[in-house]
Every structure is written in structure tokens, then in C-alpha cells.
Write a protein that holds these residues in place. Structure first.
Motif, short mmCIF file in Angstrom:
data_model
loop_
_atom_site.label_atom_id
_atom_site.label_comp_id
_atom_site.label_asym_id
_atom_site.label_seq_id
_atom_site.Cartn_x
_atom_site.Cartn_y
_atom_site.Cartn_z
N THR A 1 0.84 -1.11 0.03
CA THR A 1 -0.15 -0.16 0.07
C THR A 1 0.93 1.18 -0.02
OG1 THR A 1 -0.25 -0.24 2.35
CG2 THR A 1 -2.11 -0.93 0.98
N THR B 1 -15.58 5.28 1.73
CA THR B 1 -14.75 4.62 2.54
C THR B 1 -15.24 3.61 3.37
OG1 THR B 1 -13.36 6.66 2.63
CG2 THR B 1 -12.63 4.84 4.14
N ALA C 1 -13.67 -6.02 0.21
CA ALA C 1 -12.96 -5.36 1.30
C ALA C 1 -12.33 -6.68 2.00
CB ALA C 1 -13.71 -4.56 2.29
N VAL D 1 -8.51 -7.31 2.49
CA VAL D 1 -7.49 -7.28 4.01
C VAL D 1 -7.42 -8.73 4.32
CG1 VAL D 1 -8.80 -5.15 4.63
CG2 VAL D 1 -9.74 -7.48 5.32
N PHE E 1 -8.39 -0.96 8.48
CA PHE E 1 -8.11 -0.75 7.02
C PHE E 1 -9.18 0.39 6.68
CE2 PHE E 1 -6.45 -4.89 7.89
CZ PHE E 1 -5.27 -5.12 7.30
N VAL F 1 -10.67 1.22 3.18
CA VAL F 1 -10.91 0.76 1.90
C VAL F 1 -11.80 1.75 1.14
CG1 VAL F 1 -11.38 -1.27 0.28
CG2 VAL F 1 -10.76 -1.76 2.97
N PHE G 1 -13.65 -0.92 -6.75
CA PHE G 1 -12.35 -0.70 -5.90
C PHE G 1 -11.41 0.48 -6.48
CE2 PHE G 1 -7.92 -1.44 -4.64
CZ PHE G 1 -8.05 -1.56 -3.38
N GLU H 1 -8.77 2.33 -3.58
CA GLU H 1 -7.45 2.35 -2.90
C GLU H 1 -7.80 1.78 -1.63
OE1 GLU H 1 -5.61 6.69 -4.77
OE2 GLU H 1 -5.77 6.16 -2.66
N LEU H 2 -6.67 1.64 -0.95
CA LEU H 2 -6.74 1.19 0.36
C LEU H 2 -5.73 1.65 1.48
CD1 LEU H 2 -7.47 -2.66 1.59
CD2 LEU H 2 -5.18 -1.54 2.26
N HIS I 1 -8.29 5.80 8.47
CA HIS I 1 -8.41 6.95 7.26
C HIS I 1 -8.85 8.40 7.78
CE1 HIS I 1 -9.75 7.79 3.23
NE2 HIS I 1 -8.83 6.57 2.87
#
Length: 385
Positions: free
Chosen positions: A103, A197, A243, A247, A256, A258, A269, A271-272, A277
Motif C-alpha cells: 500500500t 470509505t 474489502a 484485507v 483498514f 478501503v 475498488f 484504494e486501500l 483513514h
């Protein structure tokens, strides 16, 4: 001094600050690290270290000196190969060295998501020269989005709507990328209804999801977020399925962030981040356990009650508009008069568009929460010295 665990935090911004508070509440000893003194998390931690996370020798030295139970990255720009070496030597990297490595760069995690796990993504190509940018845009079509494979807070990201804008977007991406790789991702512009998210917690007992968080961005960086975001049951199920796959593939325990684009019931999808976040700041007021509490509990192996629920709430960022070495804040009482809460991050310097704080508001519905949070953020004034 007694403690439940020793944590070495790599990166000490506002997310690290809130995580430090959550970890301290659980009895942890936290050493906060960053490239400058007086960073937000350092103000809350037991100890601090100042060095570049991209300096592998300094990173290894700090970990050897403090002998932490957990090394918790808060930023992407870290010498991740050193983390992989240390993990092989028995150091506990959160959530895993592989997660940090993949990542740190958008290309690595995108390839895993699209090619190995078969998740739905936009069309994309990588580019390391203007010639490759032009070829990438030809593949994705216009409009397209160009962004560095490694950056933070949306820096270097542009939406390109005509061929004449490609060179400027390439130059902007190169000027704002982190690390030592002049590489960008050119991706198809997704005509989405909204983006979310999905905070996803990987625990020893399984994967837990928070209600989805909607957010609005400007200049590639978040300006406001709200929870719960309205989604169809089919879209939520698709997002949770993707997700969980990613993960579980990354491994380890923690929270996380996501990110997905959503159009109708279709979920794409994006980003992660293997850590709390920025859009999840809303959970400081929307959930009984914030994303920082959840990250700390998952790391320490402590129970998390499920399902996680959220009341209608929103966050709105407080931005600086100039460079300044000294600053104070005014208008907090006015901002909080309608029930909003204000969090000042304590950053020692300001620069244009730097996030300096956040306004938080809960209400009977999302629209009211967003309005109250945005109005409160607008009432906080930065006084520059």
C-alpha cells in the motif's frame, strides 16, 4: 512504568495523534516518530523520535532502541523493505510488512486487487515518462485521472479532460510525489454517483465492517465526510465482499480504510490504507468506538462488539490558507455554539490547504449534520503570526 504494550508509531500526524490517545487509554506506552519535532502525535505520546521514515538505518535503530511490541505505520512513505526484514526477525509490524509494502505504492496494491484477487477496478496503466502518460491516456480514454503511485492526502492528483492537459498533469504529479520513484498511475475517470470509505477491521475472530462513510474531495483531498452513507443492500454486500478479500490477503490485525466508487449497485475498488483513514475522523462522533479505538483493539487482540453502528454525523476540515511558522486559533466558541465539536490537530506550522483541524457534528439526519459541521469549520479562524 507498567504498560499493556509498547508501540512505536511511524508517522505522527492527526491520525497518529488520535490513535495515540486511544492506545494510551488502553495502557500502552507510545513512542511517536516523524520527520519533524512537535508533530501532533508527539504531543500525546510517552516518547518521540525525529527522523525520516525513508531512512532505513534510522528506522532500524529506532526499533532496536525501543524494542516495541508493535510497530504501527501511520504514513505510506516508509522504507518498507526494512520493515519486511525486521518482521522476518520477529518484529510485529501492523498489520503486516506485506500490507505496508503493497500500500506504500498505488501500483502494487492495484495489481493485487485487480490481477490477483479479481476485484472490479477502473482501467489503468502506469507511466514513468510523458510518452507513457500519453499512451496510458490513450488506453484509458479521456477524461482520466493521473496521480503519483506514492503520495499523501491527494497531492499530485489531477483530472485530465483534454490531451492538452496531460503534460501539466505529469509535471504536477512528479512535483508532488513522495519517495524516489517518478511513476504515476493513469486511470479511467469513473462516472460514479458517490465514493465511500468502508472501514474494515481484521481481528483474530474475523472481519468486521463499520457503516459506510461518504466523502467529498477537492484537489484530491477530503474536505468533508459523513456516516452512514446511503447505499443499496447489493452495493454494501459487494463492497464488504471485496474489502474482506483484500484485507485477508494482506493479513495481520488492525483497521483498514478501503475506498470504493459506487454507481447504482456497481462498486469499483479504488484504494486501500492499512490504517485509520482521514475520512474516518467522523467516527470520533458517529460511533461509540472510533476508528482509532477499533485499530487499537484489533492490534491488542481486545474484543470489538459487533455489529458496529453509527448515528448520523459529519466531519468538515479546517484548512490553512498560507505559510506561517506561528499561529493561534479564534472562533472556537462561535463554532461550537450549535452543538458541533472541534478538534485542533496542534500542527506547529501552516501551509496552504494543510488540514489544521476538523469540525464534527451529529444530528437527526445526514443533511443537518453536514450543514452544522461545515458551518462550524467555517467559523474557526486561524490567526497567523
Amino acid at each position: 512504568m507498567s504498560h499493556t504494550a509498547k508501540i512505536l508509531l511511524l508517522g505522527s500526524g492527526e491520525l497518529g495523534r488520535e490513535f495515540t490517545i486511544s492506545a494510551k487509554r488502553l495502557g500502552c506506552h507510545v513512542t511517536a516518530c516523524d520527520s519533524y519535532a512537535g508533530a501532533p502525535a508527539m504531543q500525546m505520546a510517552d516518547a518521540c523520535e525525529v527522523f525520516s521514515m525513508l531512512d532505513g538505518d534510522a528506522l532500524r535503530t529506532a526499533i532496536a532502541r525501543h524494542a516495541p511490541d508493535f510497530v504501527v505505520p501511520e504514513v505510506e512513505a516508509i522504507r518498507t523493505e526494512v520493515l519486511a526484514e525486521l518482521e522476518a526477525e520477529g518484529v510485529n509490524i501492523v498489520p503486516s510488512a506485506r500490507a505496508a509494502q503493497l500500500t506504500m505504492n498505488r501500483d502494487a496494491i492495484r495489481d493485487v486487487a485487480a490481477q490477483e484477487l479479481g476485484l472490479t477496478t477502473s482501467r489503468y496503466r502506469y507511466a514513468e515518462s510523458l510518452t507513457e502518460v500519453l499512451a496510458g491516456a490513450d488506453f484509458t480514454g479521456l477524461p482520466c485521472v493521473i496521480k503519483p503511485v506514492m503520495s499523501s492526502s491527494g497531492k499530485g492528483q489531477s483530472t485530465v479532460r483534454s490531451a492538452g492537459e496531460l503534460e501539466a498533469a505529469w509535471d504536477y504529479a512528479r512535483a508532488n510525489m513522495r519517495g524516489d520513484r517518478a511513476r504515476v498511475i493513469v486511470e479511467q475517470f469513473v462516472d460514479f454517483d458517490y465514493e465511500i470509505t468502508l472501514l474494515t477491521v481484521r481481528t483474530r475472530e474475523g472481519v468486521i465492517f463499520c457503516p459506510p462513510i461518504g466523502h467529498r474531495q477537492e484537489r484530491g483531498d477530503y474536505r468533508e465526510s459523513w456516516q452512514p452513507a446511503a447505499m443499496s443492500e447489493a452495493a454494501i454486500a459487494a463492497a464488504q465482499d471485496m474489502a474482506a478479500k483484500v484485507v485477508d490477503d494482506l493479513g495481520g490485525y488492525g483497521l483498514f480504510g478501503v475506498e470504493f466508487f459506487v454507481k447504482g449497485d456497481e462498486v469499483i475498488f479504488s484504494e486501500l490504507s492499512p490504517r485509520p483513514h482521514d475520512t474516518g475522523m467522523v467516527t470520533l462522533i458517529s460511533q461509540n468506538l472510533s476508528e482509532f479505538d477499533l485499530h487499537a483493539r484489533a492490534i491488542l487482540g481486545l474484543p470489538i462488539p459487533a455489529p458496529i453502528r453509527a448515528r448520523p454525523a459529519a466531519s468538515a476540515v479546517i484548512l490553512a490558507d498560507r505559510d506561517s511558522e506561528t499561529l493561534t486559533y479564534d472562533g472556537l466558541a462561535e463554532a461550537m455554539a450549535d452543538g458541533a465539536d472541534i478538534r485542533i490537530f496542534g500542527k506547529p506550522t501552516a501551509r496552504p490547504y494543510r488540514r489544521m483541524g476538523v469540525a464534527l457534528a451529529a444530528a437527526g439526519n445526514i443533511d443537518d449534520a453536514r450543514r452544522i459541521a461545515a458551518e462550524a469549520a467555517g467559523k474557526v479562524r486561524l490567526i497567523y503570526g
